[in-house]
Structures are given as C-alpha cells and as structure tokens.
Design an enzyme around this catalytic site. Structure first.
Site, PDB file in Angstrom:
ATOM      1  N   LYS A  52      -4.767   4.190   6.441  1.00 40.15           N
ATOM      2  CA  LYS A  52      -4.373   3.545   7.697  1.00 40.15           C
ATOM      3  C   LYS A  52      -5.576   3.399   8.635  1.00 40.15           C
ATOM      4  CE  LYS A  52       0.341   5.195   7.134  1.00 40.15           C
ATOM      5  NZ  LYS A  52       1.354   6.213   7.441  1.00 40.15           N
ATOM      6  N   GLN A  96       2.320  11.347  11.110  1.00 38.44           N
ATOM      7  CA  GLN A  96       2.454  11.285   9.652  1.00 38.44           C
ATOM      8  C   GLN A  96       3.501  12.288   9.174  1.00 38.44           C
ATOM      9  OE1 GLN A  96       0.794   9.034   7.597  1.00 38.44           O
ATOM     10  NE2 GLN A  96       2.109   9.831   5.978  1.00 38.44           N
ATOM     11  N   ASP A 119       5.830   2.748  13.829  1.00 41.84           N
ATOM     12  CA  ASP A 119       6.453   3.044  12.529  1.00 41.84           C
ATOM     13  C   ASP A 119       7.892   2.523  12.505  1.00 41.84           C
ATOM     14  OD1 ASP A 119       4.871   4.178  10.557  1.00 41.84           O
ATOM     15  OD2 ASP A 119       4.986   6.203  11.397  1.00 41.84           O
TER      16      ASP A 119
END
Ligand code: NAP
Length: 293
Positions: A52, A96, A119
């Site tokens: 990422k 995460q 997200d």
C-alpha cells in the site's frame, strides 16, 4: 474465455490517479495523504502494508505509516486514531487488520472518522452503500465492480452467486451486485458454510464470486457453461517449483474450470491488485471532498 486482468487494470487506474494528483498539486499545492496504522509485525500484514505504501509513492500520494507494538492497549490505539481524525492534513486512514486479540476491531473501526474511512468498513459507509448514496466502498468489492465495468461484463438481470459472507468481501459484494446500478441489477444469492446444496446453487450462477478462503474449492462440475468467475481467495501453499518455496492459490481450480468460463480472474493478478487501486481511488475521492459521509 477472457482473463479479467487485475494487474493491468490496476496499473491503468494508478496511472489515471497519478494524472489527477499532478493536477491537484499544481492547482492547490496540496498532496493527497494516506495514513496507515500497523499493530505488531505479522508477516502477511507487513507485506500488505508495504504494497500500500509503495502504491502511494507510485501515484504521488504522501503516506505515513504508524507502527505500534503488539502489546499496545486498545486505549492507546484509539488515541492514535483520534489524533489522525483531527489532523486536517490527512485524507485517509486505514488500520491494518487483523488486530491482536485484546483489541476490539469493531470498536477501532467505529472510531475512524467515516470521512477518512477509505477502507469503507465503518458502519456509516456500509449503511450509505446499502442505501445507494455516495460512500467509500470497501476496496475489494469495489475493485471487482471496476473490473466488471472495464471489461463490459453484462450484469443486469443475471443471477450472481456469492460464496462467503465476510464483512469485507462477501456481504458488501452481495449488496453491490443487487443495487440498481451498472454494474449491479443482479438477482443475488449469498451463500456461506451453512448453505445446503451449494453445488446446485453455483450451477445456476451467471456470475460466481468466490470468497471463502479454501484453495481450489470450485471445480468444473460446480459451474455452468459461460459463467463469469471472480476468484477472491488467496491461500499460500508450499511449492518446490518457485524460488520462494511457496505459491498463491485461489478458491477456484483455474485449470479445471477455465474452458467452461466466459470470463475469469486469475490468482495472483486478478482481484488482489484491484483492492489496492481502489484504496488509492477512495483516498483521492476523500482529498477532493467530493462527498461527505
Ligand atoms: P472469511 O472472513 O475468512 O470468511 C469465509 C466465508 O466463507 C464465511 O462467510 C464462511 O461461512 C464461508 N465458507 C467457509 N466454508 C464454506 C463452505 N464450505 N461453503 C460455503 N461457504 C463457506 O472471508 P474473507 O475475509 O472474505 O476471505 C475470503 C478469502 O478471500 C481468503 O482467502 C482471503 O485471503 C481472501 N481475500 C482476498 C482479498 C484480495 O484482495 N484478493 C481481500 C480479502 C480477502 P460462515 O460465515 O458460515 O463461517
């Protein structure tokens, strides 16, 4: 059979984003900024985060990686989230997953400002998605929509079968495929581990989206001729044919089904790269403040 090439498509999207970043920077001097929090040092999470951060660099975003020790308390992590929520220089925040067992993942997800939730996991964004109003869509399902659209896969009126009902893939995917949109307008069947007669259902799918995490689970006897298959699964298995000593398998037995499909995503190089591209897309949207969630 046509391969839905996620690697190429994600590179195309990254190039498109990079062009937009240049124009934002030259007009406003502001650089889109993604912040990521990584707790502990789980190998897979390290790999995903590194990918990422690298993708941010590729498109010209600023990125900040905050590493916290495995033993960090829930309160300390929530404080960190709050600091980023309040930092107007940061457009997007991802934490995460998975988090260590002593931390409540849902509490952390809910603590993220929905306007920075790139997200797309916050209940506010999930609700907005279900209502078909602007929202940050979860990256993996959104990447699948993008692939279907860019390859002009007809979805309207089709029977879409989704295997798996996770919050990050299967459930949102089923909602998105049923929405009155293009891609969408499918008749959707959402299946899971309690579904009886799975094979009878998968055999009726025009579009089959597989996200259960069991390597090569779908075989040719479970599908009908001409189906479009989206393989989300990623399972790492040992291999004596690769340098690294392991390889990635999808949830679909590619060799067995490929001649029966109209379209199929490979693993690797299908859904995986699209997920990161859509995370970047969401961060760009956030930086442009195009909608408020
Ligand atoms: P998950 O949380 O692991 O859940 C698996 C789902 O599959 C559950 O809903 C489970 O049903 C269902 N299931 C398990 N066995 C089944 C069976 N025999 N028949 C029908 N359904 C069954 O799922 P996930 O997080 O969505 O991950 C799924 C896979 O996708 C994993 O391999 C993961 O690594 C991969 N993944 C890939 C990406 C990407 O970017 N490519 C992103 C996310 C995930 P119950 O609910 O009844 O337990």
């Amino acid at each position: 059979m046509i391969i839905l090439d996620g690697k190429k498509t994600s590179n195309d999207i990254k190039e498109e984003i990079a062009v937009q970043v240049q124009s934002i920077v030259s007009s406003s001097g502001r650089v889109p900024h993604l912040s990521a929090i990584l707790v502990g040092n789980d190998g897979a999470s390290e790999t995903y985060i590194a990918a990422k951060v690298k993708a941010c660099q590729k498109v010209g975003f600023k990125s900040t990686l905050i590493r916290l020790d495995e033993s960090v308390s829930e309160e300390e992590l929530l404080n960190e989230v709050e600091k980023i929520n309040k930092n107007s220089d940061i457009d997007g925040l991802i934490v995460q997953l998975p988090l260590p067992k002593h931390i409540d993942e849902m509490k952390v997800t809910e603590a993220i400002d929905p306007k920075k939730d790139v997200d797309g996991f916050h209940p506010s964004n999930i609700g907005r998605m279900a209502l078909n109003i602007p929202a940050f869509l979860p990256a993996t399902p959104s990447g699948i929509l993008e692939l279907l659209e860019r390859y002009s896969v007809e979805t309207s009126g089709k029977h879409c079968v989704v295997i798996g009902r996770s919050h990050i893939v299967g459930s949102p995917m089923s909602i998105l495929m049923a929405r009155n949109n293009n891609p969408g307008n499918c008749t959707v069947t959402l299946t899971h581990s309690r579904t009886s007669n799975l094979k009878e259902i998968t055999k009726t799918a025009d579009i089959l989206i597989v996200a259960l995490g069991k390597a090569e689970f779908i075989t040719s006897d479970m599908i009908k001729e001409g189906v479009c298959i989206i393989d989300v699964g990623i399972t790492r298995v040992k291999s004596n044919k690769t340098k690294s000593g392991w390889k990635l398998l999808g949830d679909v037995n590619f060799e067995d089904v490929k001649d029966k499909c109209s379209f199929i995503t490979p693993v690797p190089g299908g859904v995986g790269p699209m997920t990161i591209a859509m995370l970047l897309q969401n961060t760009l949207l956030s930086s442009k403040k195009e909608f408020s969630s």
